[in-house]
Design an enzyme around this catalytic site. Structure first.
Site, PDB file in Angstrom:
ATOM      1  N   HIS A 129       0.664   5.617   3.471  1.00 30.29           N
ATOM      2  CA  HIS A 129      -0.533   5.457   2.651  1.00 30.29           C
ATOM      3  C   HIS A 129      -0.423   4.266   1.694  1.00 30.29           C
ATOM      4  O   HIS A 129      -1.280   4.051   0.850  1.00 30.29           O
ATOM      5  CB  HIS A 129      -0.772   6.755   1.860  1.00 30.29           C
ATOM      6  CG  HIS A 129      -2.112   6.866   1.227  1.00 30.29           C
ATOM      7  ND1 HIS A 129      -2.294   6.912  -0.141  1.00 30.29           N
ATOM      8  CD2 HIS A 129      -3.360   6.940   1.760  1.00 30.29           C
ATOM      9  CE1 HIS A 129      -3.576   7.014  -0.423  1.00 30.29           C
ATOM     10  NE2 HIS A 129      -4.256   7.038   0.695  1.00 30.29           N
TER      11      HIS A 129
ATOM     12  N   LYS B 143      -6.283   4.508  -8.605  1.00 23.42           N
ATOM     13  CA  LYS B 143      -5.296   5.541  -8.939  1.00 23.42           C
ATOM     14  C   LYS B 143      -4.399   4.957 -10.027  1.00 23.42           C
ATOM     15  O   LYS B 143      -3.530   4.114  -9.752  1.00 23.42           O
ATOM     16  CB  LYS B 143      -4.429   5.904  -7.727  1.00 23.42           C
ATOM     17  CG  LYS B 143      -5.205   6.243  -6.437  1.00 23.42           C
ATOM     18  CD  LYS B 143      -5.286   5.052  -5.533  1.00 23.42           C
ATOM     19  CE  LYS B 143      -5.705   5.332  -4.105  1.00 23.42           C
ATOM     20  NZ  LYS B 143      -6.621   6.348  -3.813  1.00 23.42           N
TER      21      LYS B 143
ATOM     22  N   ASP C 253       5.896 -14.788  -0.012  1.00 17.57           N
ATOM     23  CA  ASP C 253       7.048 -15.652  -0.322  1.00 17.57           C
ATOM     24  C   ASP C 253       8.086 -14.983  -1.215  1.00 17.57           C
ATOM     25  O   ASP C 253       8.958 -15.663  -1.777  1.00 17.57           O
ATOM     26  CB  ASP C 253       6.590 -16.957  -0.979  1.00 17.57           C
ATOM     27  CG  ASP C 253       5.772 -17.829  -0.034  1.00 17.57           C
ATOM     28  OD1 ASP C 253       5.848 -17.602   1.185  1.00 17.57           O
ATOM     29  OD2 ASP C 253       5.053 -18.722  -0.521  1.00 17.57           O
TER      30      ASP C 253
ATOM     31  N   HIS D 159     -12.060   4.860  -6.578  1.00 18.70           N
ATOM     32  CA  HIS D 159     -10.873   4.967  -5.727  1.00 18.70           C
ATOM     33  C   HIS D 159      -9.597   4.491  -6.416  1.00 18.70           C
ATOM     34  O   HIS D 159      -8.516   4.546  -5.840  1.00 18.70           O
ATOM     35  CB  HIS D 159     -11.101   4.153  -4.445  1.00 18.70           C
ATOM     36  CG  HIS D 159     -10.142   4.476  -3.341  1.00 18.70           C
ATOM     37  ND1 HIS D 159      -9.213   3.575  -2.859  1.00 18.70           N
ATOM     38  CD2 HIS D 159      -9.958   5.606  -2.618  1.00 18.70           C
ATOM     39  CE1 HIS D 159      -8.521   4.113  -1.888  1.00 18.70           C
ATOM     40  NE2 HIS D 159      -8.945   5.354  -1.714  1.00 18.70           N
TER      41      HIS D 159
ATOM     42  N   ASP E  48      -0.944   4.872 -24.496  1.00 18.34           N
ATOM     43  CA  ASP E  48      -0.433   4.349 -25.770  1.00 18.34           C
ATOM     44  C   ASP E  48      -0.340   2.830 -25.852  1.00 18.34           C
ATOM     45  O   ASP E  48       0.518   2.296 -26.581  1.00 18.34           O
ATOM     46  CB  ASP E  48       0.945   4.963 -26.068  1.00 18.34           C
ATOM     47  CG  ASP E  48       0.880   6.467 -26.278  1.00 18.34           C
ATOM     48  OD1 ASP E  48      -0.240   6.992 -26.479  1.00 18.34           O
ATOM     49  OD2 ASP E  48       1.933   7.117 -26.237  1.00 18.34           O
TER      50      ASP E  48
ATOM     51  N   LYS F 173      -0.322   0.409   0.107  1.00 18.49           N
ATOM     52  CA  LYS F 173      -1.137  -0.808   0.173  1.00 18.49           C
ATOM     53  C   LYS F 173      -0.343  -1.917  -0.512  1.00 18.49           C
ATOM     54  O   LYS F 173      -0.313  -1.994  -1.742  1.00 18.49           O
ATOM     55  CB  LYS F 173      -2.488  -0.643  -0.535  1.00 18.49           C
ATOM     56  CG  LYS F 173      -3.446   0.335   0.142  1.00 18.49           C
ATOM     57  CD  LYS F 173      -3.322   1.716  -0.382  1.00 18.49           C
ATOM     58  CE  LYS F 173      -4.424   2.610   0.206  1.00 18.49           C
ATOM     59  NZ  LYS F 173      -4.130   4.025   0.025  1.00 18.49           N
TER      60      LYS F 173
END
Length: 519
Positions: free
Chosen positions: A249, A438, A256, A436, A443, A251
């Protein structure tokens, strides 16, 4: 007619047919054995009791144990068979050993730079312990001397990703759960093809199930002809197996060894609002430069070689950390103070790294914790932590979508609202469409952003990734985005709203709660 034929001849349909035949065989076997009902009932009850006893001794989350136990004791034959096929997703010995072998090869290159932990302990012992946990248990070191920037939209992420890809000189590594042909992917593919012709090493890794409806089966071969080396993670096969549960899952984009991208975005048009599915799609991500990028490079190489082992000199993809220090001293690009720690989470190591990062942020928060999440299907540990933080005076705010992508999951998400509101947690829904992103931010100093949802699949069954940020520019940008979105594009949830939920929805969700860890 052409669409119907394409659907009927798709790989997913044939896999489903073969799996249904397997299920039919099991059902037929059960019916045949029905004449021996009483003897089989006693035997299966004993087997089920033994299996539940075994499950209770395992390391699984208690909710996960309870769901399987109820299923096995209620319908012993079906429950036992399903557990043997799908319930042991974290005990697949061969798969675990394969990943461990690659990890051991990478560990010598995952050393914590000297002085960083000492600096962190002087700055904030609680944050230092969070970083120390990720290094000691997950083997990911912290990095400094870097630049970070938070993207508040997929459009901004996409634009910067294309710009970085065009500058690539040595290698490009891409690892995504979903890739769909369209404007976004076609634009990126054109850049990748051009770079491959220039001699840049281009590798692409995508999840087979995530792309099962979106890419043809021979897509890796198509890309190979363009000079792009491609692999699929965990191929979907027509055999019922626990391996099916563990998806990639993540991404990740690494250019480089110097620049890395991560976040919630896949490579498909809805993520940049070129295609509308659930209203306006809001997503987030982060780009970083500096020595912390090595963690994502290593993460990609680990997954790549677990599929097929071809690399033996991992160090050639790593930039010498001294280069970053020299560039920082010279004032060349690397201008952000603070620390970054990209980390991965695996379903094979019995360590819920992604959830533990979130829990530590909640436990150590002094003033506030703001949370972006598309799903809110939380276990007892996360629920108690959210409630305790709010009851202790921490300003806990959660933002979820207003337009769902999965209606049943959305019902479950909303079912948690009342209890959280009662403890003082503030909840907002993103009115323009689907949220979408996450991310946690706390603080004004600490944030975590990546691919990790607040649901059981992300926290327990999937390979995931995230970036822990301390006193970097991206922390401030994430907080500002949350506040701006909350003030102008959300609806605050009230107890009155929760009380108005339809009766049928409450009944349905009550039943679903028993088995939500299995979704």
């Amino acid at each position: 007619m052409r669409r119907i034929l394409k659907f009927l001849t798709s790989r997913m349909v044939w896999v489903a047919i073969v799996m249904m035949l397997q299920v039919a065989w099991v059902v037929a076997s059960v019916l045949f054995l029905g004449r021996y009902y009483w003897a089989i009932t006693v035997a299966l009850s004993l087997i089920g009791l033994g299996l539940v006893t075994y499950i209770m001794q395992e390391w699984y989350n208690p909710a996960y144990k309870l769901a399987w136990s109820i299923l096995i004791l209620s319908v012993p034959i079906l429950g036992t068979i399903l557990y043997l096929f799908f319930g042991r997703g974290n005990t697949i010995i061969a798969q675990r050993r394969n990943h461990e072998r690659i990890d051991y090869e990478l560990y010598p290159l995952m050393k914590q730079p000297e002085g960083i932990m000492e600096e962190l302990f002087r700055a904030d012992p609680a944050v230092a312990r969070q970083f120390s946990y990720l290094y000691r248990i997950a083997h990911y070191p912290a990095g400094e001397n870097g630049f970070t920037h938070y993207f508040s939209s997929g459009e901004e992420y996409f634009e910067e990703l294309c710009r970085a890809l065009k500058k690539a000189k040595t290698f490009i590594f891409l690892e995504y759960f979903i890739i769909e042909r369209g404007y976004m992917w076609d634009t990126i593919l054109e850049i990748l093809e051009k770079k491959a012709k220039e001699g840049v090493e281009v590798r692409l890794l995508y999840d087979d199930v995530g792309c099962i409806w979106l890419l043809p089966r021979d897509y890796p071969e198509i890309l190979e002809r363009k000079g792009i080396v491609c692999r699929r993670f965990n191929l979907l096969r027509p055999v019922m197996s626990a391996v099916f549960n563990n998806r990639d899952h993540r991404k990740i984009a690494v250019i480089d060894g110097y620049t890395a991208f991560c976040g919630g975005l896949n490579l498909a048009d809805e993520y940049i609002n070129k295609k509308e599915r659930f209203g306006h799609w809001k997503d987030g991500g982060v780009v970083m430069e500096g020595e912390g990028v090595w963690n994502y490079t290593a993460m990609f190489l680990g997954m790549w070689n677990a599929i097929r082992h071809t690399d033996f000199d991992y160090g050639r993809y790593r930039i010498d950390p001294h280069v970053f220090k020299e560039r920082k001293a010279a004032g060349d690009g690397l201008r952000s103070p603070g620390y970054v720690l990209p980390y991965g989470d695996s379903p094979l190591d019995h360590e819920c790294v992604g959830e533990n990062v979130y829990l530590n942020i909640l436990h150590n928060a002094k003033k506030y914790v703001y949370i972006y999440t598309p799903y809110l299907i939380i276990d007892q540990e996360m629920t108690v932590s959210l409630l305790l933080a709010a009851k202790s005076g921490v300003d806990v705010r959660i933002m979820t979508p207003h337009i769902p992508d999965k209606k049943l999951i959305f019902m479950l998400t909303r079912s948690y609202y009342a209890r959280l509101l009662d403890a003082g947690v503030k909840i907002y829904e993103y009115l323009p469409g689907f949220l979408h992103t996450k991310a946690f931010v706390s603080d004004d100093t600490l944030a975590a952003i990546g691919s990790i949802n607040l649901d059981y699949r992300s926290l327990y069954l999937h390979f995931e990734c995230g970036t822990l940020l301390y006193r970097t520019e991206a922390v401030r940008e994430l907080k500002e985005d949350f506040i701006k979105t909350m003030e102008h594009e959300t609806m605050e949830i009230t107890m009155e709203f929760c009380r108005k939920r339809p009766v049928y929805e409450r009944i349905l969700v009550s039943a679903m709660h028993l088995f939500e860890p299995l979704f």
